[in-house]
Design an enzyme around this catalytic site. Structure first.
Site, mmCIF file in Angstrom:
data_model
loop_
_atom_site.group_PDB
_atom_site.id
_atom_site.type_symbol
_atom_site.label_atom_id
_atom_site.label_comp_id
_atom_site.label_asym_id
_atom_site.label_seq_id
_atom_site.Cartn_x
_atom_site.Cartn_y
_atom_site.Cartn_z
ATOM 1 N N ASP A 326 69.599 66.536 45.247
ATOM 2 C CA ASP A 326 68.666 66.012 46.237
ATOM 3 C C ASP A 326 68.431 67.019 47.352
ATOM 4 O O ASP A 326 69.327 67.770 47.739
ATOM 5 C CB ASP A 326 69.230 64.718 46.827
ATOM 6 C CG ASP A 326 68.405 64.217 47.991
ATOM 7 O OD1 ASP A 326 67.271 63.775 47.757
ATOM 8 O OD2 ASP A 326 68.882 64.300 49.143
ATOM 9 N N GLU A 380 65.367 68.737 43.076
ATOM 10 C CA GLU A 380 64.296 68.066 43.806
ATOM 11 C C GLU A 380 63.830 69.041 44.874
ATOM 12 O O GLU A 380 64.450 69.183 45.922
ATOM 13 C CB GLU A 380 64.818 66.770 44.433
ATOM 14 C CG GLU A 380 63.712 65.921 45.022
ATOM 15 C CD GLU A 380 64.009 65.411 46.424
ATOM 16 O OE1 GLU A 380 63.320 64.480 46.855
ATOM 17 O OE2 GLU A 380 64.898 65.955 47.095
#
Length: 676
Positions: A326, A380
């Site tokens: 993330d 991401e």
């Protein structure tokens, strides 16, 4: 020395070769400084050394706290008081240790650290704690001894993920059930995994696994990096979930958060040993300007050791098949990528990049694939930094995939800002196929972010509150028909153009209504929107079933083609006036008519000569369409002297408005080779 492969493949990177080669060399030097003669895997064994461990002689506990002056283990076993027998001793390099007799601690005992430093003291949950629980009445978090008499043992000893293509079902354990409460690992294993297997997805990406104090953070404000969230159950129940997924042929990817950490000091790592700069930057870079969180200092060897050990821990102890990292953009740049356009290559090599973070991410990928060569890593990342998903030896950072974050933004922008008649197939095709040739991507039509409170999913933007009244199968409504038609088309064109994988957030495949809103003060701590209404899909009188069955059909079609994601994409036709798009992959032709009201009869598309059969039609009645096309018709191409050398002929098709169809070239049985 021969230039890195990434520079050979992309001549536009030549002006920045020094920066690219420099960061590559810096990573190699960092690796050597960290590991010496060890492997990365041998270096990342911190979870076996630090924290609480049971040995043949009793218990041993270690913690790294260089600024501490005294540390006590306190808990239910000491009536939460400091006792001499539970005092830690310094053993060098900022490490503290205590050895305890077997009877000193028991399964389910609660404990914390009483941390002393010059000028102060405070309670702390151990940084390497593998089990953390919250008291239901006081809401206070404590570490917990986890030593069951019969720990769970994995039945599936070896599992190799299916990644051709990688089809990911993104999910959140707590909100995966229908009741207005927090769901469990066991419920997910028993009720949701079978659904995912039936839908045809071969991987799940689980959010919010690492323990986090605030449920409403969606799991992104992590406090205990080695502890699976106890909200959903026990560590053994999570292991059983993963084992069952593997038995079903489903890989389990963990949404891992190493880009920042929660600010909390008692529950988290903030000011753990009394200092601000133990795990995090001690200067102006300490606090993330947008996320109200703390930023790790990737230039500190102890921090890299902590994070790399965290990666290996989840792979080894829980058998996760990889990670979706993330917030990678936030890690790569000193300004976290905020307010930067990234309009040219120069933006990636202007001195604003954090080489320490780049080195960490590269080392994490090397480690993960060393521990498990079949592991999956996904970044991401929204800036588009070249080489992120290229092999490290080629000059990249080693991720297997990067999220194609521009695609969901593109679809929402189209739906919000353009009339249907202004949707342009040329723009759609460019957006879906605009990617680097040396990097695999994960395409997705919408992200979980777009379902959060204050925003809307694709289906809700298309149909909105009319969904509440007109989703019965016997109810004809033009707004619903439009929304369902575009919902299916958007998904099919996004999936059919992949070069790596495809992702769907749970429930979006059947057009889950409304939004996601976790319990918070603003909604009266309600769970009404932190759940998934599976009954809508299961009911035979509602149109949600049509959307779900179309999703299953298109997933099944793509899976049926060997190495579909590697097949070349050949555009056959696009016409912005007619709003027609057609492209070919191997023996399949995908045809889309985005026009809101114009259907075409005998529409000509140039395609390889042969006979074609229809294998998927978004307008079919079983998918909630009008059933305007006869699926049994075999379409024969018609020759044209102008295209004889190109070996192309005309397909003449009926293409209804707002519909998509997939045709397959029929094989000539006479040309098939026979075995003796």
């Amino acid at each position: 020395m021969e230039p890195l492969k990434i520079l050979q493949q992309d001549p536009w990177l030549a002006p920045y070769s020094q920066a690219i080669e420099g960061r590559h060399q810096y990573t190699l030097e960092t690796k050597k400084a960290l590991t010496g003669r060890k492997s990365l895997s041998g270096f990342a064994d911190g979870y076996l050394y630090f924290g609480l461990h049971k040995t043949d002689k009793g218990w041993i506990f270690r913690e790294w706290a260089p600024n501490a002056t005294e540390i006590y283990l306190t808990g239910t076993f000491s009536d939460w008081k400091e006792q001499a027998q539970y005092k830690l001793k310094p053993i060098g390099n900022g490490v503290w240790e205590t050895k305890l007799k077997p009877e000193a601690l028991h399964h389910l005992d609660l404990y914390k650290l009483s941390m002393h430093w010059k000028g102060g003291k405070g309670e702390r949950i151990p940084a390497w704690a593998t089990r953390v629980v919250q008291d239901e009445k006081s809401y206070i978090f404590s570490a917990q001894v986890w030593d069951p008499a019969e720990p769970y043992t994995f039945k599936k000893k070896k599992f190799i993920p299916k990644t051709s293509p990688l089809l990911i079902y993104e999910c959140h354990i707590g909100m995966a059930q229908e009741e207005e409460r927090i769901g469990t690992y066991t419920e997910f294993r028993e009720t949701i995994l079978p659904r995912i297997a039936r839908m045809g997805y071969n991987a799940i990406q689980i959010m919010a696994i690492q323990e986090h104090p605030y449920y409403g953070s969606f799991g992104y404000h992590v406090s205990s990096f080695f502890a699976p969230s106890s909200r959903f159950g026990t560590p053994d129940e999570l292991k059983q979930l993963i084992d069952t997924a593997h038995e079903l042929g489903i890989a389990v990817i963990m949404d891992i958060v190493h880009s920042h950490a929660v600010k909390n000091e008692v529950e988290g790592l903030g000011r753990f040993d009394g200092t601000h700069n133990q795990y995090f930057y001690g200067d102006h870079r300490r606090e993330h300007p947008a996320w109200d969180s703390l930023c790790f200092d990737y230039g500190k060897h102890e921090v890299i050791h902590f994070l790399l050990s965290n990666c290996k821990y989840w792979l080894e102890e829980f058998k996760f098949d990889g990670f979706r990292f993330d917030g990678v953009t936030s890690m790569l740049y000193y300004n976290h990528g905020l307010g930067q356009a990234f309009g040219s290559y120069a933006d990636y090599y202007n001195g604003g990049q954090d080489n320490n973070a780049i080195a960490y991410l590269s080392l994490a990928n090397l480690l993960i694939h060393e521990v498990n060569p079949h592991a999956i890593t996904i970044a991401e990342e929204m800036s588009g930094m070249p080489g992120l998903a290229a092999p490290f030896q080629d000059g990249g950072m080693g991720f297997d995939y990067r999220m194609a974050m521009g695609i969901p933004d593109y679809w929402i922008k189209n739906i919000k800002e353009k009339k249907d008649e202004d949707w342009k197939p040329t723009s759609i095709f460019w957006e879906l196929t605009n990617r680097r040739c040396d990097e695999k991507t994960i395409s997705y039509a919408e992200s979980h972010d777009q379902a959060l409170v204050g925003d809307k999913t694709i289906i809700f933007r298309l149909i909105d509150d009319i969904m509440y009244w007109h989703m019965s199968k016997n109810d004809n409504n033009m707004t619903v028909d439009r929304g369902m038609a575009l919902h299916k088309m958007i998904r099919l064109v996004t999936l059919s153009t992949i070069n790596g994988g495809y992702l769907n957030f749970m429930g979006n495949e059947f057009g889950h209504p409304e939004w996601i809103d976790f319990p918070r003060e603003g909604n009266g701590w309600s769970y009404k929107y932190a759940r998934r209404q599976w009954s809508l899909f299961d009911r035979k009188d509602l149109k949600y079933e049509f959307l779900g069955e179309f999703d299953r059909a298109m997933i099944g079609l793509i899976k049926s083609i060997r190495h579909f994601e590697k097949t070349p994409i050949e555009k056959l036709w696009d016409n912005d006036g007619d709003q027609i798009l057609a492209f070919r992959r191997k023996d399949l032709i995908f045809i889309f008519n985005f026009h809101p009201n114009k259907s075409f009869t005998d529409y000509g598309i140039l395609a390889p000569a042969g006979a074609y059969e229809m294998i998927l039609n978004s307008d079919a009645r079983e998918f909630g369409g009008y059933g305007l096309v006869n699926p049994d018709i075999v379409h024969f191409t018609m020759p044209d002297p102008l295209y004889k050398k190109a070996k192309k002929e005309w397909l003449r098709l009926y293409i209804p408005a707002r519909s998509a169809q997939v045709l397959r070239l029929k094989k000539d049985p006479a040309k098939k080779k026979t075995k003796d």
